[in-house]
Enzyme design. Sequence first.
Site, mmCIF file in Angstrom:
data_model
loop_
_atom_site.group_PDB
_atom_site.id
_atom_site.type_symbol
_atom_site.label_atom_id
_atom_site.label_comp_id
_atom_site.label_asym_id
_atom_site.label_seq_id
_atom_site.Cartn_x
_atom_site.Cartn_y
_atom_site.Cartn_z
ATOM 1 N N HIS A 30 0.833 -1.206 0.000
ATOM 2 C CA HIS A 30 0.000 0.000 0.000
ATOM 3 C C HIS A 30 0.872 1.262 0.000
ATOM 4 O O HIS A 30 1.261 1.742 1.057
ATOM 5 C CB HIS A 30 -0.901 0.006 1.230
ATOM 6 C CG HIS A 30 -1.785 -1.196 1.337
ATOM 7 N ND1 HIS A 30 -1.330 -2.427 1.744
ATOM 8 C CD2 HIS A 30 -3.111 -1.346 1.068
ATOM 9 C CE1 HIS A 30 -2.332 -3.289 1.726
ATOM 10 N NE2 HIS A 30 -3.420 -2.669 1.313
ATOM 11 N N HIS A 261 -4.054 3.242 -3.320
ATOM 12 C CA HIS A 261 -4.280 2.664 -1.987
ATOM 13 C C HIS A 261 -3.510 1.373 -1.771
ATOM 14 O O HIS A 261 -2.758 1.263 -0.808
ATOM 15 C CB HIS A 261 -5.770 2.419 -1.736
ATOM 16 C CG HIS A 261 -6.015 1.513 -0.560
ATOM 17 N ND1 HIS A 261 -6.183 1.989 0.714
ATOM 18 C CD2 HIS A 261 -6.046 0.158 -0.465
ATOM 19 C CE1 HIS A 261 -6.312 0.959 1.549
ATOM 20 N NE2 HIS A 261 -6.239 -0.161 0.856
ATOM 21 N N GLU A 406 -17.793 -4.109 24.910
ATOM 22 C CA GLU A 406 -16.969 -5.316 25.061
ATOM 23 C C GLU A 406 -15.731 -5.298 24.158
ATOM 24 O O GLU A 406 -14.628 -5.627 24.580
ATOM 25 C CB GLU A 406 -17.807 -6.574 24.765
ATOM 26 C CG GLU A 406 -18.940 -6.833 25.750
ATOM 27 C CD GLU A 406 -20.196 -6.039 25.426
ATOM 28 O OE1 GLU A 406 -20.237 -5.374 24.367
ATOM 29 O OE2 GLU A 406 -21.153 -6.078 26.226
ATOM 30 N N HIS A 468 -25.086 -14.536 47.252
ATOM 31 C CA HIS A 468 -26.012 -13.671 46.528
ATOM 32 C C HIS A 468 -25.282 -12.500 45.949
ATOM 33 O O HIS A 468 -24.539 -11.807 46.615
ATOM 34 C CB HIS A 468 -27.128 -13.211 47.453
ATOM 35 C CG HIS A 468 -27.979 -14.358 47.878
ATOM 36 N ND1 HIS A 468 -28.923 -14.907 47.067
ATOM 37 C CD2 HIS A 468 -27.972 -15.088 49.009
ATOM 38 C CE1 HIS A 468 -29.482 -15.926 47.677
ATOM 39 N NE2 HIS A 468 -28.917 -16.061 48.864
#
Length: 677
Positions: A30, A261, A406, A468
Site C-alpha cells: 500500500h 491505496h 466489550e 447472593h
Amino acid sequence: MSLATARMVQMANAIRALSMDAVQAANSGHPGMPMGMADVATVLWSDYLKHDPAAPDWADRDRFVLSAGHGSMLIYSLLHLSGYAAPTMEDIRNFRQLGSPCAGHPENFLLDGVESTTGPLGQGLAMAVGMAIAERHLNAGFGDDLVDHRTWVIAGDGCLMEGINHEAIGLAGHLKLGRMNVLWDDNNITIDGTTDLSTSEDIKARYEATGWHVVSCDGHDFDDIRRALDEAVADERPSLVACKTVIGKGSPNKQGTSATHGAPLGDDEIAAVREALGWEAAPFEIPEQVLSDWRGTAERGSAARAEWRNRLEAHGDKAEFERRMAGDLPENFSLDTYIQSLIDEPQKVATRKASEMTLGEINANLPDTIGGSADLTGSNNTKAGGVGPFTADDRSGRYIYYGIREFGMAAAMNGMALHGGVIPYGGTFLVFTDYCRAAIRLSALQQARVVYVMTHDSIGLGEDGPTHQPIEHIQCEDGPTHQPIEHIQSLRMIPNLLVMRPADTVETAECWDIALREKDRPTVLALTRQGLPQLRTEAAAENLSGRGAYRLKAAESPRRVILIATGSEVSLATECAAELEKAGIGADVVSMVCTQLFDEQDDAYKADLLPDVSPDETLRVSIEAGTTFGWDRYTMTKGLRIGIDRFGASAPAGDLFEKFGFTADAIVPQIMNKLNG
Ligand SMILES: Cc1ncc(C[n+]2csc(CCOP(=O)(O)OP(=O)(O)O)c2C)c(N)n1
Ligand SMILES: [Mg+2]
C-alpha cells in the site's frame, strides 16, 4: 522555501521513495497511505515524538501506533530512517517476504518500535486508549519523573468508520485521556473510491460530542501541522487532528485516487514520481544529507532519555518500577497459602465467585492488576480486593467501568498489556466473547497478557447457591441469546490463547495463578454462574491445572471408562463415575481444565492420562455443556461425546440440565449402551 523546510521536504520524500520502491519490489502493498502521510509523520517523528532509536524499550517513550496498518511502509521507513537497528535496508528490500520483519502489516513481535500489531482497522486506535490509560495510571503511582509520555496514533478513514471507534473514543473522551492524540489521515479515499460512496458522517462533530478536542490542518504544510500538533498537545482533552491529505501524494497521475491505496504504482509512474519530486537516488538508497538529517532527529530523544535515566537512578521506587515494566511478578507473590485455606475449608460456590475470592488475594498483593467489566461488575465478580475506580479525576484507581463496550474493553486491555507495567483483566458474559473476538485474537497474536473473565459459561445460568450477587437479573431463563454453546470450543481454536474452565475454587485459583505467570499469552477464564461443589480437597504438590488436564479420580474397579469433563461438568462426571463403579465398571475422571496446556504435555503424561488403547477396552467420554464439535480429538471417533449441539432454551437451570441430558441418570445408560455395544 527556507533551507530547513527544503530539507524536511527531502526527509518526507525519503519515506515516499522507500514506500513506493518497496511495494514495487514486493509487487504488493500500500503506497498511497505512507506517501500521503509522509509530511505529517516527518513533523511528528522529528519534532514531537519522544523516543530513542538506540533504546526502543525505554519505559517513558511516547507510544506510536500506526492504526492504519496497511500503510506499514510508513513505520518501516520511519524506524529505518531515524536509526533503529531494524529494519535494515535489506529488510525493507524484502518487504512482505518470508523471514523479513517487514511483514505486510506491522507486527509488534517482529520489530522494536512497533508497539502493536495493526491491520484490522480500528483496533490500533482502540488499543492506544489502553496505552493512554496505562500511562496515566503508572504516572499516578510513580510520578512525572518516571512516567510522563504521550500516545500518538495515525489512523485512516477506515479506522474511524469501524464500529469499535465509537466505543474507543467514547471511553477515551469520558476518561479525559488528554495524552492521546489521533492524527487522522483525512484523504477522503478508501479502497472502493471516494468516501462519499459510503459515508456522510460529520466525524469531527462526533469526536467533539464524545468529549474530544478537534483541530484540523493541511497535512502537507509543515507549519500548519506544527500549529495543529501544538494545539493538540496543549489541550487537556484527547485530540483528533484532522490532517487533510492527498493519498499517494507525489504521484503525478495517480495521487488523490484509490488507485494508490493498495497496488504498486508501476515502473512508469514511479519514474514520474522521481521526476516530480526531484528524487534522484536509486531505489533503496538514501542521499547522505537526508539520512543524516533523519539520524539527527534522534538527539532530542537520546538527551531526554539520559535525563530520565538519572531520575530513575535516584528514585526510591526504581526496583519496583523496573519490576513492573519487566512484567515480572513480585518474588514473594504466591497463591499457595490461599489455596491451602480452600483445601482446609472447602466451599461450594460458583467459579465466578471463586474468581472474585482469588482476585481479592491477587489485588491485595499484586499492584499490577487493573480490572474492569463491560457493565456487568456484579455478575462477573471482577471488583475485588478493595480496588477503586480509575476515573478522569483519580488515575490511581485500579478498576475500569468500561460501559457496554466489550470490543473496546478487550482492545483497551491489549493496549494496556502492550504498554507494560500493568496486568489488565476484564469481564463480560462468555456468550459476548463474540463481540470481543477480534481483539481476543489480537491478544493472542500479539502475545499480550490479558485475562478475560468470562462468566455465565453454559446453559447452567441457574441456581446460584448460597451466595447472593447484587445483579441477578441474567438467569438461565434468559434463554438461547445468553447461553454460550459454541463459544468455548471456538475460542480453543485460536492459537496462543489459553482457554480455562475450572471446576471448583481450587482450580479457579490455580487458573488465575497460571494466567498471571503467562507473560506472553492471554487467558480466557470460563466461569459459572451456578454454585459448584469443591472437588479438590487434598493438597497437591504442584499446580495441577498447569498440566491442562489431570486425573481427579482413578478407577476403583478395573478401568473401562475415562470421563473427560470440564468446569461445571466435572462434578457431574464424578457422579457418573460413582454410578459406574456401583456396577463394577471402573471409571477415571479427568478434569480437562485447559486443552491447550494439556496438548503441550509430554507424550508420557498424555499417554498416562489417555492411554492409547482400543475403545473396546477403555471408552473415552467427554462431558461439556457446549458443542461436541472437536471433542473427538480426545474421545477418539469411537468415544462418546456428551454436549449440546443446538441453541439453548429459556427455563430454570434444573429443567435445562434435565432437558439437555446433563444428569448422571441420562449419561450413565448411554455409557452402558456403548460398552455393551
Ligand atoms: C477490519 C478491517 N476491514 C477491512 C480491512 C481491509 N482494508 C484495508 S485498508 C482498507 C481501506 C481503508 O481506508 P482508509 O483507512 O481510508 O485508508 P486509505 O485508503 O486512505 O489508505 C480496507 C477496507 C481491514 N484491514 N480491516
Ligand atoms: Mg482514506
